[in-house]
Design a protein around this motif. Structure first.
Motif, PDB file in Angstrom:
ATOM      1  N   LEU A   4       0.846  -1.188   0.000  1.00 27.06           N
ATOM      2  CA  LEU A   4       0.000   0.000   0.000  1.00 27.06           C
ATOM      3  C   LEU A   4       0.882   1.238   0.000  1.00 27.06           C
ATOM      4  N   VAL A   5       0.736   2.082  -1.021  1.00 27.62           N
ATOM      5  CA  VAL A   5       1.488   3.333  -1.115  1.00 27.62           C
ATOM      6  C   VAL A   5       0.552   4.464  -0.712  1.00 27.62           C
ATOM      7  N   MET A  49      -7.279   3.037  -4.389  1.00 24.29           N
ATOM      8  CA  MET A  49      -8.335   3.168  -3.398  1.00 24.29           C
ATOM      9  C   MET A  49      -8.375   4.607  -2.914  1.00 24.29           C
ATOM     10  N   VAL A  50      -9.574   5.170  -2.892  1.00 23.38           N
ATOM     11  CA  VAL A  50      -9.739   6.537  -2.418  1.00 23.38           C
ATOM     12  C   VAL A  50      -9.731   6.537  -0.897  1.00 23.38           C
ATOM     13  N   GLY A  51      -8.931   7.419  -0.333  1.00 24.24           N
ATOM     14  CA  GLY A  51      -8.857   7.541   1.118  1.00 24.24           C
ATOM     15  C   GLY A  51      -8.466   8.946   1.516  1.00 24.24           C
ATOM     16  N   ILE A  57      -9.663   5.313   7.889  1.00 17.05           N
ATOM     17  CA  ILE A  57      -8.959   4.678   6.765  1.00 17.05           C
ATOM     18  C   ILE A  57      -8.948   3.153   6.876  1.00 17.05           C
ATOM     19  N   ASP A  58      -9.792   2.580   7.712  1.00 21.42           N
ATOM     20  CA  ASP A  58      -9.805   1.132   7.877  1.00 21.42           C
ATOM     21  C   ASP A  58      -9.992   0.392   6.557  1.00 21.42           C
ATOM     22  N   HIS A  59     -10.799   0.967   5.660  1.00 18.83           N
ATOM     23  CA  HIS A  59     -11.100   0.264   4.412  1.00 18.83           C
ATOM     24  C   HIS A  59      -9.856   0.015   3.569  1.00 18.83           C
ATOM     25  N   LEU A  60      -8.801   0.823   3.747  1.00 16.14           N
ATOM     26  CA  LEU A  60      -7.570   0.624   2.984  1.00 16.14           C
ATOM     27  C   LEU A  60      -6.919  -0.711   3.312  1.00 16.14           C
TER      28      LEU A  60
END
Length: 214
Positions: A4-5, A49-51, A57-60
């Motif tokens: 994840l970047v 992924m939009v954050g 930010i849990d969905h990331l």
């Protein structure tokens, strides 16, 4: 490996997506605007992924299994100290804590030269303080970290050679954003960089050789 970047539309991060992809990783780009998605996929992101670091930010970490994080987000040079605190400090802390929560093991932090002693800088002291506190929070976490602290960044082609020290005393050079990205991608699985913090500038040592001697 899914990497994840965070802050993927930043200049260093965009190079990092490409370098990670070239090394066989699966870079997942966190972006703030869906309009950035197509361009970042062309640079190497397998998913976007939009954050928002100012929100949950849990969905990331739940949509995909995240194996490693590269934190490359920054508030930018045109914002005030309030945004620096929210993104460079609180945003970083939030990503660190959420990564721990979801069992991520590996974390690479893009920090900044000068965080050893922010009082030496008047112009960007608030930025360096934020980076220092975020770095220290990462060091106290359970994550296997590497903290990379580049000096002044320039938009030139990669030189492939750096100076790497725990703290560089003679800061007589800059470093290209692409060279920083090469380092960020290269340390992901380099066990000798685990738990290490170092500064980098362009120099005379081939990047891979410099990292071998961390």
């Amino acid at each position: 490996m899914n990497v994840l970047v965070v802050g993927a539309n930043g200049q260093v991060a965009r190079h990092t997506l490409t370098k990670l992809s070239e090394k066989g990783y699966r870079p997942i780009a966190m972006i703030r605007d869906e309009e950035q998605a197509n361009e970042l996929k062309q640079l190497g992101a397998v998913e976007t992924m939009v954050g928002d670091l100012e929100q949950n930010i849990d969905h990331l970490f739940t949509i995909h299994q995240i194996d490693a994080v590269v934190f490359a987000a920054g508030s930018g040079g045109h914002t005030g100290a309030d945004k620096t605190i929210l993104i460079d400090l609180w945003g970083a802390i939030k990503v660190i804590d959420t990564a721990e929560k979801y069992g991520v093991k590996r974390f690479v932090m893009l920090s900044s030269m000068g965080t050893v002693d922010p009082d030496k800088s008047d112009r960007i002291r608030h930025y360096l303080v934020a980076k220092k506190l975020a770095d220290e929070h990462l060091m106290r976490s359970s994550l296997t970290y590497t903290i990379v602290r580049p000096g002044s960044l320039v938009n030139e082609p990669a030189q492939g050679k750096i100076k790497l020290e725990e703290e560089i005393k003679v800061r007589d050079n800059t470093i290209t954003r692409e060279d920083v990205a090469i380092v960020l991608a290269d340390v992901i699985e380099r066990e000798n960089t685990f738990g290490q913090t170092f500064e980098i500038l362009n120099g005379d040592t081939v990047i891979q050789n410099a990292l071998d001697n961390v």
